[in-house]
Design a protein around this motif. Structure first.
Motif, PDB file in Angstrom:
ATOM      1  N   ARG A   1       0.833  -1.210   0.000  1.00 15.82           N
ATOM      2  CA  ARG A   1       0.000   0.000   0.000  1.00 15.82           C
ATOM      3  C   ARG A   1       0.869   1.263   0.000  1.00 15.82           C
ATOM      4  O   ARG A   1       0.544   2.248  -0.689  1.00 15.82           O
TER       5      ARG A   1
ATOM      6  N   ASP B   1       1.361   4.324  -2.916  1.00 14.65           N
ATOM      7  CA  ASP B   1       1.030   5.704  -2.546  1.00 14.65           C
ATOM      8  C   ASP B   1       2.252   6.612  -2.490  1.00 14.65           C
ATOM      9  O   ASP B   1       2.127   7.803  -2.247  1.00 14.65           O
TER      10      ASP B   1
ATOM     11  N   ARG C   1       2.556  10.071  -4.233  1.00 13.16           N
ATOM     12  CA  ARG C   1       1.741  11.105  -3.583  1.00 13.16           C
ATOM     13  C   ARG C   1       2.442  11.647  -2.342  1.00 13.16           C
ATOM     14  O   ARG C   1       2.471  12.864  -2.114  1.00 13.16           O
ATOM     15  N   ILE C   2       3.032  10.761  -1.549  1.00 11.85           N
ATOM     16  CA  ILE C   2       3.724  11.165  -0.320  1.00 11.85           C
ATOM     17  C   ILE C   2       4.863  12.130  -0.647  1.00 11.85           C
ATOM     18  O   ILE C   2       5.013  13.176  -0.008  1.00 11.85           O
TER      19      ILE C   2
ATOM     20  N   GLU D   1      -4.116  18.394   3.564  1.00 14.36           N
ATOM     21  CA  GLU D   1      -3.531  17.086   3.268  1.00 14.36           C
ATOM     22  C   GLU D   1      -3.976  16.033   4.291  1.00 14.36           C
ATOM     23  O   GLU D   1      -4.218  14.877   3.927  1.00 14.36           O
TER      24      GLU D   1
ATOM     25  N   LYS E   1      -7.426  14.790   3.559  1.00 10.02           N
ATOM     26  CA  LYS E   1      -7.479  13.822   2.456  1.00 10.02           C
ATOM     27  C   LYS E   1      -7.271  12.385   2.927  1.00 10.02           C
ATOM     28  O   LYS E   1      -7.649  11.444   2.227  1.00 10.02           O
ATOM     29  N   VAL E   2      -6.637  12.219   4.113  1.00 12.98           N
ATOM     30  CA  VAL E   2      -6.413  10.863   4.630  1.00 12.98           C
ATOM     31  C   VAL E   2      -7.331  10.580   5.822  1.00 12.98           C
ATOM     32  O   VAL E   2      -7.038   9.733   6.660  1.00 12.98           O
TER      33      VAL E   2
ATOM     34  N   SER F   1       0.896  11.334   7.124  1.00 17.20           N
ATOM     35  CA  SER F   1      -0.026  11.258   5.990  1.00 17.20           C
ATOM     36  C   SER F   1       0.026   9.883   5.328  1.00 17.20           C
ATOM     37  O   SER F   1      -1.016   9.265   5.053  1.00 17.20           O
ATOM     38  N   GLY F   2       1.234   9.394   5.105  1.00 19.87           N
ATOM     39  CA  GLY F   2       1.396   8.101   4.440  1.00 19.87           C
ATOM     40  C   GLY F   2       0.884   6.938   5.264  1.00 19.87           C
ATOM     41  O   GLY F   2       0.253   6.012   4.734  1.00 19.87           O
TER      42      GLY F   2
ATOM     43  N   GLN G   1      -2.959   6.957   5.286  1.00 20.29           N
ATOM     44  CA  GLN G   1      -3.460   6.534   3.979  1.00 20.29           C
ATOM     45  C   GLN G   1      -3.298   5.029   3.809  1.00 20.29           C
ATOM     46  O   GLN G   1      -4.192   4.356   3.279  1.00 20.29           O
TER      47      GLN G   1
ATOM     48  N   GLY H   1      -6.037   3.339   6.059  1.00 23.05           N
ATOM     49  CA  GLY H   1      -7.383   3.569   5.539  1.00 23.05           C
ATOM     50  C   GLY H   1      -8.465   3.064   6.480  1.00 23.05           C
ATOM     51  O   GLY H   1      -8.472   3.365   7.681  1.00 23.05           O
TER      52      GLY H   1
END
Length: 455
Positions: A12, A16, A19-20, A53, A56-57, A138-139, A142, A145
């Motif tokens: 995962r 991603d 994006r990170i 940001e 978004k997660v 953030s990562g 994400q 999830g």
């Protein structure tokens, strides 16, 4: 409650990762230098970007302005939460969105505010300190999830590089919103880009000004020199008296400690000498492991000295002088206690009966990790799974006063200090950078850790 497989988390994060890195590039471009004004529009924009940001997660994030102790407006802070189960453990994720200034862009090999990849490192101001911490949070969120099993609270500070003047009032004001079982502070670093670490300790800090007086007024050095030593020489003798013949600090009442959790690997002297730019002839002071000398033993530095400049000097005996001492204290010693001991030592060891008096200045408490806590064991396990090698824990010789303050305000919380940096990161210096393979493994680590903490 089944744990997520390591390879699933890794897959995962891999998917991603572009994006990170893009988040990190955008963060670098914002030039969020708090020294240019913590209340300024550029800092508000930085906070708004981070909040967006995090939203978004899945974090319900918002920008809030703090207030200084005197009531004046403070930094733009980002707070938020993601509640999955009122009965689940709660984890507070900390980072800071402000960065250090760039006094001389010509000292950089790249544009400091354009993220630039060279080999496996991303260069740019704030890439490691602490844009990397924001990217890790953030990562990790994400990657987890809908599989996130702990409640998340976030605090991304806007004035860490300025000493966090409004930190305590802000935390106290939002105490219920930050109350948590585990606090992850992503603002430190690893042993190397390939070997992960938990930061096990931070030294405290205390300052004093020492005044030394031998005469009521200046006198001619030819007429009176000999029986009367100038105040600068007396001050030098007083400073030297703090050390034994090995260069260890020998001030009664100033504590010394061994590395917290035991020493897994000592610091490499050749590396330290190179990194610090030590001249070849200099022999390192002190005894014991180099790690202990840098992390958990006390150290004193003369950071200011009132003396006449060489330029324009003349033949006179200086009647009095003042010097400032900065004492880095062992992680568990109260800085007020060490300050009192150092001040008493200065007065008691006045050379030749000179008048010596002390002004006591600021104090900052150190911090030590609980090596036996369940969260610590989970973090170590997550690091080994993510990096593929056992972690080598390390202390820090510097001080981060807000970490012990967090521990004081939330005494039941387990504090884990992680982070995106490594010895090549050059945080606060030209050519700051972050290792991209290490960043990926740090994201995987935090995702695995959050998953483990659910139990």
């Amino acid at each position: 409650m089944a744990a997520l497989p390591v390879e699933e988390v890794r897959s995962r994060v891999e998917a991603d990762f572009d994006r990170i890195v893009n988040v990190l590039n955008k963060k670098i471009a914002l030039q969020s230098i708090s020294a240019k004004g913590i209340t300024a529009d550029h800092m508000k924009r930085s906070a708004e970007f981070v909040a967006e940001e995090l939203s978004k997660v899945g974090v319900n994030a918002q920008v809030v302005q703090s207030h200084n102790p005197n009531g004046t407006p403070g930094a733009w802070e980002v707070i938020g939460s993601k509640i999955v189960d009122e009965n689940a453990p709660t984890v507070l994720l900390y980072a800071h969105h402000d960065v250090q200034p760039v006094p001389d862009a010509s000292a950089w090999n790249t544009d400091p505010f354009v993220g630039t990849v060279i080999d496996t490192r991303l260069y740019g101001r704030g890439s490691a300190d602490d844009g990397g911490g924001i990217a890790i949070h953030s990562g990790a969120l994400q990657a987890l999830g809908d599989d996130l099993k702990v409640n998340i609270k976030v605090f991304v500070e806007g004035e860490e590089e300025m000493g966090s003047p409004s930190f305590i009032p802000f935390i106290e004001e939002h105490k219920d919103e930050f109350d948590s079982d585990v606090i992850i502070v992503a603002d430190s670093g690893n042993w190397s880009a390939e070997i992960p670490s938990l930061t096990t300790s931070l030294r405290g800090n205390t300052d004093i000004d020492v005044h030394v007086k031998a005469l009521h007024h200046p006198v001619h050095s030819g007429q009176y020199g000999g029986p009367i030593l100038d105040a600068n020489t007396l001050a030098a003798m007083l400073i030297a008296s703090m050390y034994d013949e090995h260069g260890d600090l020998a001030v009664p009442g100033v504590a010394s400690e061994d590395p917290i959790g035991g020493l897994q690997r000592d610091m490499d002297e050749a590396t330290v000498r190179t990194d610090a730019g030590i001249v070849d002839s200099y022999r390192l002071a002190g005894t014991g492991s180099l790690a202990a000398r840098l992390w958990t033993k006390p150290s004193v530095t003369v950071i200011g000295f009132d003396a006449h400049p060489v330029e324009g000097s003349f033949n006179v005996i200086s009647p009095e002088t003042t010097f400032r001492l900065s004492l880095r204290t062992a992680p568990n010693q109260r800085p007020e206690e060490a300050q009192e001991a150092l001040a008493a030592f200065m007065v008691e060891h006045a050379p030749f009966g000179a008048e010596v008096w002390v002004d006591k200045l600021d104090n900052g408490m150190g911090w030590a990790m609980d090596p036996n806590a369940e969260a610590t064991k989970d973090a170590m396990e997550a690091m080994e799974e993510a990096f593929g090698v056992a972690p080598v824990n390390k202390g820090e010789g510097g001080s981060i006063p807000f970490i012990p303050e967090l521990q004081r305000i939330f005494p039941k919380a387990q504090v884990l200090v992680t982070g995106p940096e490594d010895p090549k990161a050059n945080a606060h210096s030209p050519n700051e950078s972050i290792s991209l393979p290490s960043l990926k493994n740090n994201v995987i680590t935090e995702a695995l850790l959050l998953d483990k903490l659910a139990k």
